[in-house]
Write a protein that holds these residues in place. Structure first.
Motif, PDB file in Angstrom:
ATOM      1  N   UNK A 237      13.681  39.099   3.385  1.00 12.98           N
ATOM      2  CA  UNK A 237      13.599  40.558   3.421  1.00 12.98           C
ATOM      3  C   UNK A 237      14.771  41.143   4.206  1.00 12.98           C
ATOM      4  N   UNK A 238      15.122  40.512   5.351  1.00 13.35           N
ATOM      5  CA  UNK A 238      16.241  41.010   6.134  1.00 13.35           C
ATOM      6  C   UNK A 238      17.556  40.819   5.390  1.00 13.35           C
ATOM      7  N   UNK A 239      17.708  39.683   4.720  1.00 14.41           N
ATOM      8  CA  UNK A 239      18.941  39.450   3.957  1.00 14.41           C
ATOM      9  C   UNK A 239      19.098  40.478   2.848  1.00 14.41           C
ATOM     10  N   UNK A 240      18.010  40.801   2.158  1.00 19.96           N
ATOM     11  CA  UNK A 240      18.076  41.808   1.094  1.00 19.96           C
ATOM     12  C   UNK A 240      18.359  43.184   1.675  1.00 19.96           C
ATOM     13  N   UNK A 241      17.770  43.481   2.842  1.00 22.51           N
ATOM     14  CA  UNK A 241      18.016  44.778   3.469  1.00 22.51           C
ATOM     15  C   UNK A 241      19.476  44.922   3.872  1.00 22.51           C
ATOM     16  N   UNK A 242      20.085  43.861   4.387  1.00 22.29           N
ATOM     17  CA  UNK A 242      21.498  43.910   4.775  1.00 22.29           C
ATOM     18  C   UNK A 242      22.385  44.090   3.559  1.00 22.29           C
ATOM     19  N   UNK A 243      22.102  43.348   2.499  1.00 19.35           N
ATOM     20  CA  UNK A 243      22.913  43.472   1.281  1.00 19.35           C
ATOM     21  C   UNK A 243      22.794  44.866   0.686  1.00 19.35           C
ATOM     22  N   UNK A 244      21.592  45.436   0.683  1.00 23.61           N
ATOM     23  CA  UNK A 244      21.409  46.782   0.145  1.00 23.61           C
ATOM     24  C   UNK A 244      22.117  47.818   1.008  1.00 23.61           C
ATOM     25  N   UNK A 245      22.074  47.645   2.315  1.00 21.28           N
ATOM     26  CA  UNK A 245      22.752  48.597   3.205  1.00 21.28           C
ATOM     27  C   UNK A 245      24.267  48.540   3.023  1.00 21.28           C
ATOM     28  N   UNK A 246      24.815  47.355   2.874  1.00 21.48           N
ATOM     29  CA  UNK A 246      26.258  47.240   2.686  1.00 21.48           C
ATOM     30  C   UNK A 246      26.691  47.806   1.337  1.00 21.48           C
ATOM     31  N   UNK A 247      25.832  47.683   0.327  1.00 17.81           N
ATOM     32  CA  UNK A 247      26.169  48.252  -0.989  1.00 17.81           C
ATOM     33  C   UNK A 247      26.125  49.777  -0.967  1.00 17.81           C
ATOM     34  N   UNK A 248      25.241  50.345  -0.183  1.00 18.78           N
ATOM     35  CA  UNK A 248      25.083  51.794  -0.169  1.00 18.78           C
ATOM     36  C   UNK A 248      26.078  52.494   0.743  1.00 18.78           C
ATOM     37  N   UNK A 249      26.629  51.798   1.712  1.00 18.57           N
ATOM     38  CA  UNK A 249      27.470  52.445   2.708  1.00 18.57           C
ATOM     39  C   UNK A 249      28.859  52.734   2.154  1.00 18.57           C
ATOM     40  N   UNK A 250      29.497  53.714   2.770  1.00 17.60           N
ATOM     41  CA  UNK A 250      30.847  54.108   2.397  1.00 17.60           C
ATOM     42  C   UNK A 250      31.850  53.091   2.939  1.00 17.60           C
ATOM     43  N   UNK A 251      33.004  53.021   2.278  1.00 18.12           N
ATOM     44  CA  UNK A 251      34.090  52.223   2.818  1.00 18.12           C
ATOM     45  C   UNK A 251      34.588  52.872   4.104  1.00 18.12           C
ATOM     46  N   UNK A 252      34.967  52.013   5.057  1.00 15.17           N
ATOM     47  CA  UNK A 252      35.369  52.552   6.358  1.00 15.17           C
ATOM     48  C   UNK A 252      36.633  53.403   6.240  1.00 15.17           C
ATOM     49  N   UNK A 253      36.646  54.494   6.971  1.00 17.32           N
ATOM     50  CA  UNK A 253      37.820  55.372   7.045  1.00 17.32           C
ATOM     51  C   UNK A 253      37.887  55.947   8.456  1.00 17.32           C
ATOM     52  N   UNK A 254      39.085  56.277   8.882  1.00 14.87           N
ATOM     53  CA  UNK A 254      39.247  56.882  10.209  1.00 14.87           C
ATOM     54  C   UNK A 254      38.670  58.292  10.254  1.00 14.87           C
ATOM     55  N   UNK A 255      38.701  58.993   9.117  1.00 19.18           N
ATOM     56  CA  UNK A 255      38.201  60.363   9.055  1.00 19.18           C
ATOM     57  C   UNK A 255      37.339  60.523   7.815  1.00 19.18           C
ATOM     58  N   UNK A 256      36.170  61.096   7.999  1.00 21.66           N
ATOM     59  CA  UNK A 256      35.291  61.440   6.887  1.00 21.66           C
ATOM     60  C   UNK A 256      35.157  62.963   6.825  1.00 21.66           C
ATOM     61  N   UNK A 257      35.051  63.460   5.608  1.00 25.63           N
ATOM     62  CA  UNK A 257      34.834  64.884   5.391  1.00 25.63           C
ATOM     63  C   UNK A 257      33.388  65.089   4.949  1.00 25.63           C
ATOM     64  N   UNK A 258      32.637  65.860   5.729  1.00 24.53           N
ATOM     65  CA  UNK A 258      31.239  66.152   5.410  1.00 24.53           C
ATOM     66  C   UNK A 258      31.167  67.507   4.730  1.00 24.53           C
ATOM     67  N   UNK A 259      30.616  67.510   3.531  1.00 25.52           N
ATOM     68  CA  UNK A 259      30.512  68.748   2.752  1.00 25.52           C
ATOM     69  C   UNK A 259      29.030  69.069   2.559  1.00 25.52           C
ATOM     70  N   UNK A 260      28.587  70.189   3.134  1.00 23.82           N
ATOM     71  CA  UNK A 260      27.196  70.642   3.012  1.00 23.82           C
ATOM     72  C   UNK A 260      27.158  71.795   2.013  1.00 23.82           C
ATOM     73  N   UNK A 261      26.342  71.640   0.981  1.00 28.87           N
ATOM     74  CA  UNK A 261      26.295  72.613  -0.106  1.00 28.87           C
ATOM     75  C   UNK A 261      24.869  73.099  -0.293  1.00 28.87           C
ATOM     76  N   UNK A 262      24.736  74.406  -0.434  1.00 26.22           N
ATOM     77  CA  UNK A 262      23.460  75.024  -0.748  1.00 26.22           C
ATOM     78  C   UNK A 262      23.486  75.442  -2.215  1.00 26.22           C
ATOM     79  N   UNK A 263      22.579  74.872  -3.015  1.00 22.93           N
ATOM     80  CA  UNK A 263      22.505  75.186  -4.436  1.00 22.93           C
ATOM     81  C   UNK A 263      21.127  75.764  -4.754  1.00 22.93           C
TER      82      UNK A 263
END
Length: 571
Positions: A237-263
């Motif tokens: 279960x822990x191995x699957x959780x780690x693999x799923x978390x790594x698949x869902x996460x963004x590639x590392x970057x020094x700067x991220x842009x957060x865009x909040x949108x109201x639709x």
């Protein structure tokens, strides 16, 4: 008779005249001056070509290839130059123990930890919080020595405070959610003494520490080896959780842009207290992430934002008394064709957060399978369905509120903060956020170290397989900087300075990417030698053939002249 003889002689005379007219006379022999002139002209052409034309062509078309340490780059890519280790320094605070008891507890707990550890690259090192050796060292060297010692000292990962408490049958622990402190309460009767062979308190502390850092250890093992099967203690279960978390996460970057949108599909709400919500719910989290990455924030409001024409429409569920979306339809919820969502802004990736307020005729809107009102789009962002509580007047008029207050945005932005942690690859355990951020620093440092090393190996293989591409001096400088910071990263990791290791790894990754994607090198990759032949052959063919043929004739004439002179000399 005479006439017959005349008739017989006349044809012979005419035939001899015809033969004389058809015989071609050879051209007059060249004078020695003409031969010498022709030889000088041909020699002049070849002298210009060899001593002037060829050097100019060689200089103007030569490819500069700066020296690269290929062997060192390959060693980094193959993991021979550095084997990253992660020694975590944990301080034990024992205010109610005698120094001898504290030292014995430290030794027995460390011995138990070493026996439980199955991953040598990740190990826990215990140290008493009131270590007198460090204090005396700083006192002897003065303020400057104290500052230098602090800069060279490993990062303190966790502080374990041992507190005696009467009436306890067994030890218990309590982790502070906002700090890096673990309180262990133990009965005074379980204080280890040197005469005892085993200590229940030491075993309890060791098991608690193993549990706290179990996910981090499995994650680092997954990053270094590509799988988690090497750790026997890692559950499926822990191995699957780690693999799923790594698949869902963004590639590392020094700067991220957060865009909040109201639709919203209608004309309301048309405003929201976004600044107050970001300041209260996200700013503390973004400040905590400053050692890892920087963030920029932008917002937008989009009215009359309808579903995509091909997207499935919500269905009304009588049992739930709500409009529902199926899980398989969530991927088509975001109308990428009409909603103004930028995939990236500037150099860093963009993480999109969408707050969707459904039409009152389709409210409340939830996910059918789990009654959730939010979900994550892997490596992209998150979505939250805000079903506002309508007043009686609004219910009668079937309209959403015109403004979303700070309080109504609270649940959505709490969810966005959790989604942000997931998208940034933050582990789910332990419960302390500072400890999870420290784990993220170590994981990011390991990821960047391997990524930069792999890039160095790819660059080395590229330059060896394509000898025709140039290697500018800027690439050699970037490679040198990368290797230097890779060595610094490995050294910082070995000494437990994980913040400094991440800073060096970020520089190494940036320089490695810059060297590999150098524009002048990338352009030459798509210009093979066949193209050069196709360019030079039409230009050099008409000029080169006459020069080569004339040179061969001259060489043949010179050889024949030498042969004739030798024959005459022999006769």
């Amino acid at each position: 008779m005479t006439t017959e003889q005349g008739d017989q002689v006349s044809p012979q005379v005419s035939t001899s005249h015809a033969n004389e007219s058809t015989v071609k006379r050879p051209p007059p022999p060249e004078t020695p001056a003409a031969v010498q002139t022709r030889f000088r002209v041909i020699a002049a052409f070849w002298v210009v070509i060899i001593f002037l034309g060829f050097p100019i062509w060689w200089k103007t078309t030569s490819i500069y290839r700066a020296h690269l340490p290929i062997e060192e780059m390959v060693d980094w890519a193959d993991g021979k130059a550095c084997r990253p280790v992660f020694p975590l320094e944990i301080h034990l605070a024992t205010p109610s123990m005698q120094p001898i008891e504290a030292q014995y507890l430290l030794r027995t707990t460390q011995h138990t930890l070493d026996d439980l550890n199955e991953f040598a690259a990740h190990h826990l090192r215990l140290k008493l919080a009131n270590d007198s050796a460090t204090v005396s060292h700083n006192a002897e060297n003065g303020m400057e020595g104290a500052i230098n010692a602090e800069a060279q000292a490993p990062d303190t990962t966790l502080t374990v405070r041992l507190l005696a408490q009467e009436g306890l049958a067994a030890p218990r622990s309590e982790l502070h959610a906002a700090t890096t402190q673990l309180d262990v309460f133990y009965p005074p009767s379980q204080v280890p003494v040197p005469s005892s062979s085993n200590s229940p308190l030491s075993a309890f502390i060791a098991e608690e520490l193993q549990r706290l850092y179990g996910e981090e250890k499995a994650t680092i093992a997954h990053i270094l080896s590509g799988h988690t099967g090497g750790l026997d203690s890692t559950s499926p279960q822990l191995a699957e959780s780690i693999s799923r978390r790594l698949r869902r996460s963004m590639k590392y970057a020094e700067t991220y842009h957060l865009s909040f949108s109201l639709f919203t599909p209608g004309s309301e709400p048309s405003s929201w207290d976004i600044e107050a919500a970001v300041k209260e719910y996200l700013s503390p989290l973004l400040q905590a992430f400053e050692p890892i990455s920087n963030f920029t924030v932008d917002t937008q409001v989009q009215l009359y934002a309808n579903f995509a024409p091909t997207a499935p429409r919500p269905e009304y569920d009588e049992a739930e008394s709500a409009w529902t979306l199926k899980k398989e339809d969530l991927s088509a919820f975001v109308n990428a064709a009409e909603w103004p969502l930028n995939p990236s802004i500037g150099n860093g990736p963009t993480i999109n957060f969408i707050l969707y307020v459904p039409d009152p005729s389709q409210s409340p809107l939830i996910v059918k399978e789990n009654r959730a009102s939010s979900w994550i789009v892997p490596q992209w962002g998150g979505v939250y369905l805000l079903n506002p509580t309508l007043s009686n007047a609004e219910q009668g008029g079937q309209s959403n509120p015109a403004h979303l207050s700070h309080d109504s945005l609270g649940p959505a932005f709490m969810t966005f903060s959790h989604q942000l942690l997931t998208l940034l690859g933050t582990p789910s355990t332990p419960a302390s956020l500072p400890l999870r951020l420290q784990t993220s620093i170590r994981i990011r440092a390991a990821t960047l170290l391997l990524s930069a090393s792999s890039t160095m190996g790819s660059l080395a293989r590229l330059t060896e397989s394509l000898p025709s591409i140039p290697i500018p001096a800027s690439v050699a400088s970037s490679v040198s900087t990368t290797l230097s910071h890779l060595g610094a990263t490995c050294s910082h990791l070995r000494e437990g300075r994980f913040g400094a290791a991440l800073a060096s790894a970020r520089v190494a990754e940036t320089e490695a990417e810059r060297s590999f994607f150098e524009k002048s090198m990338v352009g030459q990759v798509y210009f093979p030698d066949e193209h050069k032949v196709a360019v030079y052959l039409p230009l050099l063919g008409p000029v080169g053939v006459p020069l080569v043929v004339s040179l061969l004739k001259e060489l043949k004439r010179i050889a024949a002249g030498r042969k004739a002179r030798r024959a005459a000399a022999a006769a």
